[in-house]
Design a protein around this motif. Structure first.
Motif, short mmCIF file in Angstrom:
data_model
loop_
_atom_site.label_atom_id
_atom_site.label_comp_id
_atom_site.label_asym_id
_atom_site.label_seq_id
_atom_site.Cartn_x
_atom_site.Cartn_y
_atom_site.Cartn_z
N GLU A 192 0.82 -1.21 0.00
CA GLU A 192 0.00 0.00 0.00
C GLU A 192 0.86 1.26 0.00
N GLU A 193 1.98 1.25 0.71
CA GLU A 193 2.89 2.40 0.70
C GLU A 193 3.50 2.58 -0.69
N ILE A 194 3.85 1.47 -1.32
CA ILE A 194 4.42 1.53 -2.67
C ILE A 194 3.42 2.14 -3.65
N LEU A 195 2.18 1.70 -3.58
CA LEU A 195 1.16 2.22 -4.49
C LEU A 195 0.80 3.68 -4.17
N ALA A 196 0.85 4.04 -2.91
CA ALA A 196 0.62 5.44 -2.54
C ALA A 196 1.70 6.34 -3.13
N ALA A 197 2.94 5.83 -3.20
CA ALA A 197 4.03 6.60 -3.80
C ALA A 197 3.79 6.78 -5.30
N VAL A 198 3.25 5.75 -5.96
CA VAL A 198 2.92 5.87 -7.38
C VAL A 198 1.83 6.92 -7.58
N ASP A 199 0.79 6.87 -6.75
CA ASP A 199 -0.30 7.83 -6.86
C ASP A 199 0.22 9.26 -6.68
N LYS A 200 1.05 9.46 -5.68
CA LYS A 200 1.61 10.79 -5.43
C LYS A 200 2.43 11.26 -6.62
N HIS A 201 3.17 10.33 -7.23
CA HIS A 201 4.02 10.67 -8.38
C HIS A 201 3.19 11.03 -9.60
N VAL A 202 2.20 10.22 -9.91
CA VAL A 202 1.43 10.45 -11.13
C VAL A 202 0.57 11.70 -11.01
N GLN A 203 0.17 12.05 -9.81
CA GLN A 203 -0.63 13.26 -9.65
C GLN A 203 0.17 14.52 -9.93
N LYS A 204 1.50 14.42 -9.92
CA LYS A 204 2.35 15.56 -10.20
C LYS A 204 2.61 15.74 -11.70
N GLN A 205 2.20 14.75 -12.51
CA GLN A 205 2.46 14.82 -13.94
C GLN A 205 1.44 15.69 -14.66
N VAL A 206 1.86 16.26 -15.76
CA VAL A 206 0.96 17.08 -16.59
C VAL A 206 -0.21 16.23 -17.08
N TRP A 207 -1.39 16.77 -17.02
CA TRP A 207 -2.57 16.05 -17.47
C TRP A 207 -3.47 16.97 -18.29
N PRO A 208 -3.96 16.51 -19.43
CA PRO A 208 -3.81 15.18 -20.00
C PRO A 208 -2.36 14.90 -20.43
N LYS A 209 -2.04 13.63 -20.44
CA LYS A 209 -0.71 13.21 -20.85
C LYS A 209 -0.52 13.46 -22.35
N VAL A 210 0.70 13.83 -22.72
CA VAL A 210 1.05 13.91 -24.14
C VAL A 210 1.24 12.48 -24.64
N PRO A 211 0.49 12.05 -25.65
CA PRO A 211 0.60 10.66 -26.11
C PRO A 211 2.03 10.32 -26.54
N ASN A 212 2.47 9.11 -26.21
CA ASN A 212 3.78 8.63 -26.66
C ASN A 212 3.69 7.13 -26.91
N GLN A 213 4.83 6.51 -27.20
CA GLN A 213 4.80 5.10 -27.58
C GLN A 213 4.48 4.16 -26.43
N THR A 214 4.58 4.64 -25.18
CA THR A 214 4.25 3.77 -24.06
C THR A 214 2.74 3.61 -23.90
N HIS A 215 2.00 4.70 -24.13
CA HIS A 215 0.54 4.65 -24.09
C HIS A 215 0.00 6.01 -24.55
N PRO A 216 -1.09 6.01 -25.31
CA PRO A 216 -1.62 7.30 -25.81
C PRO A 216 -2.35 8.12 -24.76
N LEU A 217 -2.77 7.50 -23.66
CA LEU A 217 -3.59 8.21 -22.68
C LEU A 217 -2.99 8.22 -21.28
N TYR A 218 -2.60 7.02 -20.78
CA TYR A 218 -2.20 6.90 -19.37
C TYR A 218 -0.68 6.95 -19.21
N TYR A 219 -0.26 7.37 -18.01
CA TYR A 219 1.14 7.24 -17.62
C TYR A 219 1.39 5.78 -17.22
N THR A 220 2.37 5.17 -17.83
CA THR A 220 2.61 3.75 -17.61
C THR A 220 3.74 3.55 -16.62
#
Length: 343
Positions: A109-137
């Motif tokens: 749960e701590e590991i996943l909370a760190a992911v959530d905290k990290h992804v919330q800091k990213q620009v949204w909507p994500k700029v599409p790239n080869q990893t995924h067109p919508l989500y941060y992978t």
């Protein structure tokens, strides 16, 4: 899939939350020994393979950092575990470690909370790239095999639940095992599983104690039907006399086995072999036949890794030629499976 059945469990006191206690209860016959740090193990009896089979380490991951990736994923998640039941001759996780048993980090749960905290800091909507067109992978299995981890603990199911529900994050992992339990996790398209594939005769030699390539290919349609996005990972590409013919055969088998609906969503990644001098020295005693295939100084050049190790890879000009040959084969036989990246 072969499952871990440890005779010894090493644990740090801070790992004995409900998940850690459940792991102890799962293997009631295993001897238990308290340790101070999960990454500083006492002397262990047995060779490379025996330790991987006989020892489980329970720890609490304290460094909860998401690292940039840009290839298989946008980022690498803090690890759910470290190490693997398999003992592949080229595995980078085993480098610079005399033995490397599975370490299960119980603070999921701590590991996943760190992911959530990290992804919330990213620009949204994500700029599409080869990893995924919508989500941060996020690669959730960079230092372990998720299929194996899921047979030890509920941590993978908890992670799949997290990514399925998350509005911005998407999980991905590569595997050389087929764990049917994962088919019940209901990822609803928010998890990408990447089955690693090598030519059969090569895999038997270097993919020690993993599921067969036939079994991995046979599972592709099932995992798609279970709600996963399914890609393939041609890694590592090992060059030897006749390698093109063996990949032609592998591609033809994949073309025959994969359902058209699955083909429409599938991509691949391709990574040519990188080996390591220290690992080569160890393999000479535990898997010398593999070394005849993957240690070829006449075609390789050295490169010091970012961690200081002396790695070897195919010579630059030769590798450029090999990459073009691989691309030609892919376009000829499985053009429906585009290459996301190759190096």
């Amino acid at each position: 899939m072969q499952k871990l059945n440890p005779s010894t469990i090493l644990y740090t006191p801070d790992a004995l939350n409900a998940r850690g206690l459940q792991a102890l209860a799962t293997y009631p016959d295993a001897a238990r020994e308290e340790i101070k740090q999960h990454n500083r193990l006492p002397g262990l009896d047995g060779n490379h393979y025996q330790v991987k089979s006989n020892v489980l380490v329970l720890g609490r991951l304290k460094t909860l950092i998401c690292k940039e990736s840009g290839r298989s994923s946008d980022f690498i998640s803090p690890s759910l575990a470290n190490g693997c039941l398999g003992a592949c001759a080229y595995c980078y996780v085993d480098r610079n470690k005399p033995v490397n048993p599975i370490t299960l980090f119980t603070n999921t749960e701590e590991i996943l909370a760190a992911v959530d905290k990290h992804v919330q800091k990213q620009v949204w909507p994500k700029v599409p790239n080869q990893t995924h067109p919508l989500y941060y992978t996020y690669d959730i299995g960079c230092n372990s095999d998720i299929s194996v981890d899921a047979s030890i603990s509920d941590n993978v199911k908890v992670a799949v639940d997290f990514y399925r529900q998350h509005p911005k994050a998407f999980a991905t992992f590569a595997t050389k095992f087929v764990n049917p339990d994962l088919l019940t996790y209901d990822p609803q398209g928010k998890v990408r599983i990447r089955f690693s594939l090598l030519p059969h005769k090569v895999s038997k030699l270097v993919d020690v104690r993993t599921d067969s390539v036939d079994k991995r290919i046979a599972a592709i349609n099932d995992f798609y039907q279970a709600g996963y996005e399914v890609h393939v990972n041609f890694s590592p590409v090992i060059v030897y006399e006749g390698w093109q013919d063996d990949y032609r055969e592998l591609f033809a088998q994949l073309n025959e086995a994969v359902h058209p609906q699955v083909k429409a969503q599938m991509s691949s990644e391709v990574i040519f072999l990188t080996h390591n001098f220290w690992q080569h020295e160890v393999n000479l005693s535990i898997n010398p036949k593999a070394e005849e295939l993957i240690w070829t100084p006449a075609t390789q050049e050295t490169k010091r890794s970012q961690f200081g190790g002396i790695n070897v890879r195919y010579q630059h000009q030769l590798k450029a030629q090999l990459i073009e040959e691989f691309k030609q084969l892919q376009q000829e036989i499985i053009p429906w499976c585009p290459i996301r990246y190759i190096f």
